[in-house]
Design a protein around this motif. Structure first.
Motif, PDB file in Angstrom:
ATOM      1  N   PHE A  36      37.540   8.416  29.233  1.00 11.00           N
ATOM      2  CA  PHE A  36      38.259   9.765  29.156  1.00 11.00           C
ATOM      3  C   PHE A  36      38.855  10.117  30.336  1.00 11.00           C
ATOM      4  N   GLU A  37      39.806  10.963  30.196  1.00 11.68           N
ATOM      5  CA  GLU A  37      40.454  11.538  31.520  1.00 11.68           C
ATOM      6  C   GLU A  37      40.799  13.002  31.173  1.00 11.68           C
ATOM      7  N   LEU A  38      40.888  13.740  31.920  1.00 17.09           N
ATOM      8  CA  LEU A  38      41.621  15.051  31.879  1.00 17.09           C
ATOM      9  C   LEU A  38      42.953  15.105  32.230  1.00 17.09           C
ATOM     10  N   VAL A  39      43.957  15.978  31.355  1.00 16.33           N
ATOM     11  CA  VAL A  39      45.014  16.190  31.599  1.00 16.33           C
ATOM     12  C   VAL A  39      45.457  17.740  31.521  1.00 16.33           C
ATOM     13  N   ASP A  40      46.572  18.100  32.304  1.00 20.96           N
ATOM     14  CA  ASP A  40      47.150  19.310  32.171  1.00 20.96           C
ATOM     15  C   ASP A  40      48.254  19.277  31.554  1.00 20.96           C
ATOM     16  N   VAL A  41      48.707  20.314  30.803  1.00 18.31           N
ATOM     17  CA  VAL A  41      49.953  20.683  30.119  1.00 18.31           C
ATOM     18  C   VAL A  41      50.909  21.322  30.672  1.00 18.31           C
ATOM     19  N   PRO A  42      52.076  20.794  31.245  1.00 18.38           N
ATOM     20  CA  PRO A  42      53.085  21.671  32.047  1.00 18.38           C
ATOM     21  C   PRO A  42      53.896  22.326  31.222  1.00 18.38           C
ATOM     22  N   THR A  43      54.068  22.164  29.977  1.00 18.34           N
ATOM     23  CA  THR A  43      55.580  22.580  29.131  1.00 18.34           C
ATOM     24  C   THR A  43      54.700  23.426  27.989  1.00 18.34           C
ATOM     25  N   ASP A  53      49.743  25.144  30.757  1.00 16.25           N
ATOM     26  CA  ASP A  53      48.261  25.046  31.863  1.00 16.25           C
ATOM     27  C   ASP A  53      47.080  24.648  31.180  1.00 16.25           C
ATOM     28  N   ASP A  54      46.782  24.390  29.875  1.00 20.93           N
ATOM     29  CA  ASP A  54      45.513  23.873  29.409  1.00 20.93           C
ATOM     30  C   ASP A  54      45.188  22.853  29.971  1.00 20.93           C
ATOM     31  N   LYS A  55      43.843  22.762  30.286  1.00 21.32           N
ATOM     32  CA  LYS A  55      43.352  21.364  30.616  1.00 21.32           C
ATOM     33  C   LYS A  55      42.632  20.807  29.354  1.00 21.32           C
ATOM     34  N   LEU A  56      43.030  19.374  29.049  1.00 21.86           N
ATOM     35  CA  LEU A  56      42.539  18.844  27.803  1.00 21.86           C
ATOM     36  C   LEU A  56      41.723  17.517  28.325  1.00 21.86           C
ATOM     37  N   VAL A  57      40.807  17.263  27.360  1.00 22.21           N
ATOM     38  CA  VAL A  57      39.929  15.966  27.312  1.00 22.21           C
ATOM     39  C   VAL A  57      40.797  14.854  26.704  1.00 22.21           C
ATOM     40  N   VAL A  58      41.307  13.939  26.991  1.00 25.24           N
ATOM     41  CA  VAL A  58      41.687  12.838  26.144  1.00 25.24           C
ATOM     42  C   VAL A  58      40.679  11.609  26.277  1.00 25.24           C
ATOM     43  N   ILE A  59      40.270  11.198  25.072  1.00 31.23           N
ATOM     44  CA  ILE A  59      39.314   9.971  24.809  1.00 31.23           C
ATOM     45  C   ILE A  59      40.320   8.915  24.621  1.00 31.23           C
ATOM     46  N   LYS A  60      40.037   7.966  25.530  1.00 28.55           N
ATOM     47  CA  LYS A  60      41.006   6.802  25.654  1.00 28.55           C
ATOM     48  C   LYS A  60      40.593   5.517  24.908  1.00 28.55           C
ATOM     49  N   PHE A  61      39.269   5.469  24.443  1.00 29.89           N
ATOM     50  CA  PHE A  61      38.803   4.330  23.745  1.00 29.89           C
ATOM     51  C   PHE A  61      38.869   4.449  22.139  1.00 29.89           C
ATOM     52  N   ASN A  85      53.898  10.944  31.494  1.00 39.97           N
ATOM     53  CA  ASN A  85      53.035  11.100  30.180  1.00 39.97           C
ATOM     54  C   ASN A  85      53.272  12.457  29.566  1.00 39.97           C
ATOM     55  N   TYR A  86      53.352  12.286  28.193  1.00 38.96           N
ATOM     56  CA  TYR A  86      53.727  13.395  27.088  1.00 38.96           C
ATOM     57  C   TYR A  86      52.640  13.551  26.295  1.00 38.96           C
ATOM     58  N   VAL A  87      52.363  14.925  25.959  1.00 40.03           N
ATOM     59  CA  VAL A  87      51.510  15.212  24.925  1.00 40.03           C
ATOM     60  C   VAL A  87      52.453  15.674  23.648  1.00 40.03           C
ATOM     61  N   ARG A 168      39.815  20.983  24.623  1.00 40.98           N
ATOM     62  CA  ARG A 168      40.324  21.807  25.629  1.00 40.98           C
ATOM     63  C   ARG A 168      39.091  22.345  26.438  1.00 40.98           C
ATOM     64  N   ILE A 169      39.166  22.226  27.835  1.00 38.57           N
ATOM     65  CA  ILE A 169      38.002  22.636  28.524  1.00 38.57           C
ATOM     66  C   ILE A 169      38.407  23.814  29.672  1.00 38.57           C
ATOM     67  N   PHE A 170      39.752  24.046  29.532  1.00 38.93           N
ATOM     68  CA  PHE A 170      40.191  25.208  30.257  1.00 38.93           C
ATOM     69  C   PHE A 170      41.421  25.942  29.746  1.00 38.93           C
TER      70      PHE A 170
END
Length: 179
Positions: A36-43, A53-61, A85-87, A168-170
């Motif tokens: 997993f990775e944490l990502v920020d949403v800038p748009t 600016d939400d912080k999200l957990v992305v499950i990669k596997f 990278n886009y969401v 979402r963690i933040f």
């Protein structure tokens, strides 16, 4: 003789710490690369589902065990510039025909109910036929989203998808799962 023994113990202690730090680094690298990775949403392209600016957990596997489905929110390499990278939400999968008429989304000729979009969509787009092992992506803020409708390379390949957004963690006031 005592000095040599303490120098030896000190060296063992230092090597023990170096080994522990190296192992922790390798485990963290493995987790970030494959788990997993944490990502920020800038748009605001995913409003109201995902806020700026939400912080999200992305499950990669996860996509090793289940298929990518319509409605999944994913992180992927932007087809027109893979260094970015886009969401977005998966709207169409391989073989689907996507058509937008008078702001209404049709998939394979069936009008879609989309309770998650920010506001009614404007415009006509398509039809688009999604190639095998590719996906058509759109933001939930349809009228303010750079997505498959506008890209030069309209479809995202399966290999470009980095993982599924699941949590979402933040900020803590919106902590929880994402759908």
């Amino acid at each position: 003789m005592v000095e040599k023994k303490s120098d030896s113990n000190l060296m063992k202690e230092v090597l023990s710490w170096v080994w522990t730090i190296l192992l922790a680094f390798l485990i963290a690298l493995f987790i970030r690369t494959y788990v997993f990775e944490l990502v920020d949403v800038p748009t605001g392209s995913m409003l109201n589902t995902i806020q700026l600016d939400d912080k999200l957990v992305v499950i990669k596997f996860i996509y090793r065990f289940e298929p990518i489905k319509r409605g999944d929110i994913v992180v992927f390499k932007y087809p027109d510039n893979p260094s970015v990278n886009y969401v977005k939400r998966v709207i169409g999968v391989g073989g689907d025909i996507i058509d937008i008429k008078e702001g209404k989304l049709y998939i394979n000729g069936v009008l879609q109910h989309e309770p998650y979009i920010k506001e009614p969509m404007v415009g006509n787009f398509g039809p688009y036929k999604v190639p095998k092992d590719h996906f058509f992506m759109m933001g939930d803020n349809r009228n303010d989203s750079s997505d498959s409708r506008y890209w030069a390379h309209k479809y995202v390949s399966k290999d470009a998808i980095l993982g599924k957004v699941v949590f979402r963690i933040f900020p803590l006031s919106r902590l929880g799962s994402i759908k």
